[in-house]
Design a protein around this motif. Sequence first.
Motif, mmCIF file in Angstrom:
data_model
loop_
_atom_site.group_PDB
_atom_site.id
_atom_site.type_symbol
_atom_site.label_atom_id
_atom_site.label_comp_id
_atom_site.label_asym_id
_atom_site.label_seq_id
_atom_site.Cartn_x
_atom_site.Cartn_y
_atom_site.Cartn_z
ATOM 1 N N ARG A 44 1.453 -0.939 -0.059
ATOM 2 C CA ARG A 44 -0.165 -0.178 -0.485
ATOM 3 C C ARG A 44 1.130 1.222 0.058
ATOM 4 N N ASP A 48 0.127 2.144 -3.399
ATOM 5 C CA ASP A 48 -1.594 2.195 -3.372
ATOM 6 C C ASP A 48 -2.425 3.428 -4.381
ATOM 7 N N SER A 49 -1.335 4.287 -5.381
ATOM 8 C CA SER A 49 -2.204 4.956 -6.642
ATOM 9 C C SER A 49 -2.393 4.034 -7.286
ATOM 10 N N ILE A 51 -2.643 0.568 -7.559
ATOM 11 C CA ILE A 51 -3.928 0.195 -7.296
ATOM 12 C C ILE A 51 -5.062 0.303 -7.629
ATOM 13 N N ARG A 52 -5.276 1.582 -6.872
ATOM 14 C CA ARG A 52 -6.428 2.837 -7.005
ATOM 15 C C ARG A 52 -6.823 2.838 -8.135
ATOM 16 N N ASN A 53 -5.636 2.958 -9.913
ATOM 17 C CA ASN A 53 -6.510 3.605 -10.836
ATOM 18 C C ASN A 53 -6.428 2.445 -11.066
ATOM 19 N N SER A 54 -5.857 0.994 -11.328
ATOM 20 C CA SER A 54 -5.869 0.153 -12.090
ATOM 21 C C SER A 54 -7.748 -0.677 -12.644
ATOM 22 N N ARG A 55 -8.323 -1.166 -13.656
ATOM 23 C CA ARG A 55 -9.023 -1.680 -14.276
ATOM 24 C C ARG A 55 -9.205 -2.661 -14.301
ATOM 25 N N ARG A 74 -9.568 -4.214 -0.079
ATOM 26 C CA ARG A 74 -9.577 -2.614 1.235
ATOM 27 C C ARG A 74 -9.850 -1.560 -0.836
ATOM 28 N N TYR A 75 -10.078 -2.247 -1.587
ATOM 29 C CA TYR A 75 -9.544 -1.393 -3.214
ATOM 30 C C TYR A 75 -11.204 -2.082 -3.665
ATOM 31 N N LEU A 77 -10.917 -4.039 -5.371
ATOM 32 C CA LEU A 77 -11.210 -4.590 -6.752
ATOM 33 C C LEU A 77 -10.723 -5.969 -7.028
#
Length: 255
Positions: A44, A48-49, A51-55, A74-75, A77
């Motif tokens: 993380r 972190d960013s 993972i957050r922006n992954s599609r 957590r995400y 995803l």
Amino acid sequence: MAMGSQHRAVKYLSDSMPVSMGDWWFDIATSDHFWIRRRFEVMRQLADSVIRNSRRAGEIGCGNGLLQRDIEDRYGLPVAGFDLNEVALQKNLSRHSPLYCYNIHQLNPEFRAHFDLLLLFDVLEHIEDEFGFLQSVKFHLADSGTLLINVPAHRFFYSDYDRAAGHVRRYSASQLGKVVEQNGLKVRALTYWGLPLVPLLLIRKAMNMNSTNGKAGFDSRGPAVNTILSWLARWEPLPQTLLGTSVMAVLEKQN
């Protein structure tokens, strides 16, 4: 508290086959194990960013799904999980992530450049042919996609536990950097981690363990000790390039 296992549907794109890893590991590697928790915290902090922006995310060598489940929780995803170990797949703890029994060398056209994020956590050290394996990993990664990788650190710490766990090698930060760059991957971020846990590796190196069962080398020794080690593990600056029990890196695929 450890999460209970549940039956998950597995899609078989390849036949299951033995892998260079003891099934005993999946019996003691739980979601609340201090090392599993610290590994997720480091990921993380480092990515972190990303993972957050992954599609579209996938994990090669997903095992019993500890990382998949943590990312789900957590995400939000889903992380497609790939493994050849049927025992591990049957114990997989993820809830929303598809599971595949799949040999990545098969290069299924369905997955060509499919994932913008791939995770390769504690897998590469089990592989004899690093180059061939990483080339197959890249096949599945989108152009300019990100690969998150974690490996055990420092050849000096290699022990009976590593042999029992099926480890072929351990890595220095510079060695990992050279290997991935030779395979067309660029290092965006890298850190050693686990510095406060180094004394445990020295103790483990002095232990005599069964060559086929290394439980004693990963057992957290009960809730109290596990809590203490979880607290201790956090006492290190990140990123750092001094010393650690593992190396984690954020890599980008070069076009």
